[in-house]
Motif scaffolding. Structure first.
Motif, mmCIF file in Angstrom:
data_model
loop_
_atom_site.group_PDB
_atom_site.id
_atom_site.type_symbol
_atom_site.label_atom_id
_atom_site.label_comp_id
_atom_site.label_asym_id
_atom_site.label_seq_id
_atom_site.Cartn_x
_atom_site.Cartn_y
_atom_site.Cartn_z
ATOM 1 N N GLY A 176 57.534 23.642 19.991
ATOM 2 C CA GLY A 176 58.479 22.537 19.935
ATOM 3 C C GLY A 176 59.835 23.004 19.457
ATOM 4 N N LEU A 177 60.871 22.457 20.048
ATOM 5 C CA LEU A 177 62.234 22.865 19.733
ATOM 6 C C LEU A 177 62.541 22.707 18.246
ATOM 7 C CD1 LEU A 177 64.992 23.848 20.822
ATOM 8 C CD2 LEU A 177 65.596 21.431 21.085
ATOM 9 N N GLU A 178 62.047 21.629 17.648
ATOM 10 C CA GLU A 178 62.348 21.363 16.242
ATOM 11 C C GLU A 178 61.753 22.426 15.305
ATOM 12 O OE1 GLU A 178 58.483 19.491 17.290
ATOM 13 O OE2 GLU A 178 60.452 19.501 18.234
ATOM 14 N N ASN A 179 60.805 23.217 15.795
ATOM 15 C CA ASN A 179 60.169 24.259 14.983
ATOM 16 C C ASN A 179 60.716 25.660 15.249
ATOM 17 O OD1 ASN A 179 58.350 22.476 13.645
ATOM 18 N ND2 ASN A 179 57.218 22.342 15.555
ATOM 19 N N SER B 288 59.853 11.171 29.016
ATOM 20 C CA SER B 288 59.697 11.084 27.564
ATOM 21 C C SER B 288 58.461 10.272 27.183
ATOM 22 C CB SER B 288 60.946 10.463 26.931
ATOM 23 O OG SER B 288 62.060 11.293 27.148
ATOM 24 N N LEU B 289 58.268 9.152 27.843
ATOM 25 C CA LEU B 289 57.072 8.345 27.569
ATOM 26 C C LEU B 289 55.800 9.092 27.965
ATOM 27 C CD1 LEU B 289 58.350 4.852 28.709
ATOM 28 C CD2 LEU B 289 57.689 5.510 26.382
ATOM 29 N N GLU B 290 55.843 9.758 29.097
ATOM 30 C CA GLU B 290 54.679 10.516 29.546
ATOM 31 C C GLU B 290 54.352 11.641 28.563
ATOM 32 O OE1 GLU B 290 53.120 12.114 33.805
ATOM 33 O OE2 GLU B 290 55.181 12.702 33.276
ATOM 34 N N ARG B 291 55.369 12.359 28.112
ATOM 35 C CA ARG B 291 55.163 13.476 27.189
ATOM 36 C C ARG B 291 54.607 13.005 25.848
ATOM 37 N NH1 ARG B 291 60.005 16.146 25.815
ATOM 38 N NH2 ARG B 291 58.680 17.652 24.784
ATOM 39 N N TYR C 122 59.476 20.276 35.647
ATOM 40 C CA TYR C 122 60.083 21.171 34.662
ATOM 41 C C TYR C 122 59.778 20.682 33.241
ATOM 42 C CZ TYR C 122 63.393 24.191 32.293
ATOM 43 O OH TYR C 122 63.953 25.131 31.459
ATOM 44 N N ALA C 123 59.925 19.389 33.012
ATOM 45 C CA ALA C 123 59.653 18.827 31.690
ATOM 46 C C ALA C 123 58.194 19.032 31.286
ATOM 47 C CB ALA C 123 60.000 17.343 31.669
ATOM 48 N N ARG C 124 57.288 18.932 32.230
ATOM 49 C CA ARG C 124 55.863 19.137 31.939
ATOM 50 C C ARG C 124 55.559 20.606 31.645
ATOM 51 N NH1 ARG C 124 52.946 15.955 36.857
ATOM 52 N NH2 ARG C 124 51.954 14.369 35.566
ATOM 53 N N GLU C 125 56.156 21.496 32.414
ATOM 54 C CA GLU C 125 55.877 22.925 32.265
ATOM 55 C C GLU C 125 56.595 23.551 31.082
ATOM 56 O OE1 GLU C 125 56.856 24.723 36.047
ATOM 57 O OE2 GLU C 125 55.735 23.158 37.091
ATOM 58 N N HIS C 126 57.742 23.012 30.724
ATOM 59 C CA HIS C 126 58.573 23.600 29.671
ATOM 60 C C HIS C 126 59.028 22.525 28.682
ATOM 61 C CE1 HIS C 126 58.698 27.403 31.783
ATOM 62 N NE2 HIS C 126 59.042 26.766 32.873
ATOM 63 N N PRO C 127 58.116 21.990 27.892
ATOM 64 C CA PRO C 127 58.494 20.877 27.000
ATOM 65 C C PRO C 127 59.580 21.225 25.982
ATOM 66 C CG PRO C 127 56.301 21.702 26.470
ATOM 67 C CD PRO C 127 56.714 22.365 27.757
ATOM 68 N N GLY C 128 59.562 22.429 25.452
ATOM 69 C CA GLY C 128 60.580 22.821 24.484
ATOM 70 C C GLY C 128 61.931 23.017 25.129
ATOM 71 N N ARG C 129 61.921 23.642 26.294
ATOM 72 C CA ARG C 129 63.173 23.819 27.031
ATOM 73 C C ARG C 129 63.732 22.458 27.445
ATOM 74 N NH1 ARG C 129 60.544 28.784 28.421
ATOM 75 N NH2 ARG C 129 62.000 30.445 28.996
ATOM 76 N N TYR C 130 62.852 21.566 27.905
ATOM 77 C CA TYR C 130 63.294 20.236 28.309
ATOM 78 C C TYR C 130 63.941 19.520 27.129
ATOM 79 C CZ TYR C 130 63.523 15.487 29.907
ATOM 80 O OH TYR C 130 64.006 14.237 30.224
ATOM 81 N N ALA C 131 63.326 19.606 25.957
ATOM 82 C CA ALA C 131 63.913 18.994 24.763
ATOM 83 C C ALA C 131 65.293 19.597 24.487
ATOM 84 C CB ALA C 131 62.992 19.174 23.561
ATOM 85 N N ALA C 132 65.414 20.898 24.666
ATOM 86 C CA ALA C 132 66.708 21.555 24.447
ATOM 87 C C ALA C 132 67.742 21.066 25.446
ATOM 88 C CB ALA C 132 66.551 23.074 24.539
#
Length: 188
Positions: free
Chosen positions: A23-26, A154-157, A92-102
């Protein structure tokens, strides 16, 4: 990783990988230093602070997402282009959740102009040309698409759709159908 070869680009890639893992926050400079086998202070010769690191991950993610969306859009128009762009975004959001958050990190206008960040809106505008929307309707439609895609992802994640018998994929397809109708019949 070995001490030699630490570059800003490698730091951004390592931070993006770490963001996808934890996770990006970590993502911290300390954890990256451990992964590179160096002291924290060594990384500060490449980046100013953790915020700059997050911005660099955001720029990397936006470039990757723009490349993926551009490839998906090639040779497509209308609803087919809309669905291809939306699917590339969601995948992309599903495969790269941290990158998507960034990719959601707020960037200053100069950084946006000098990066791939502006390519997303331009690709959406290219899709919308197939719907013959003029300004200001085109800007409104870009905002509708962006907020719909981001909201759904976002809701799906966060597990927001996991307790319902209808599949998220079925709802996604129906939403894309509805967006196509809305764009074709946009009010004057």
């Amino acid at each position: 990783m070995a001490r030699a070869g630490v570059t800003v680009e490698r730091l951004a890639e390592a931070a993006a990988d770490l963001a996808d893992e934890v996770g990006l926050e970590n993502v911290t400079v300390s954890e990256l230093a451990r992964r590179f086998g160096v002291k924290d202070a060594s990384l500060y010769s490449h980046i100013r602070n953790a915020h700059e690191l997050r911005v660099r991950v955001a720029l990397l993610a936006l470039a990757e997402l723009a490349d993926r969306a551009a490839a998906a859009l090639a040779g497509r128009a209308g609803k087919d282009a809309l669905a291809a762009f939306a699917d590339a975004y969601r995948d992309y959001a599903r495969e790269h959740p941290g990158r998507y958050a960034a990719a959601q990190v707020e960037l200053d206008p100069e950084t946006i102009r000098a990066s791939a960040a502006g390519r997303h809106a331009e690709m959406m505008r290219a899709i919308l040309r197939g719907y013959a929307l003029a300004e200001p309707a085109q800007t409104d439609a870009v905002r509708l698409l962006g907020s719909t895609f981001h909201g759904f992802v976002s809701l799906e994640r966060s597990g927001g759709f996991s307790h319902h018998p209808r599949s998220a994929d079925a709802s996604w397809r129906r939403i894309l159908d509805t967006l196509d109708v809305a764009l074709r019949t946009w009010p004057s």
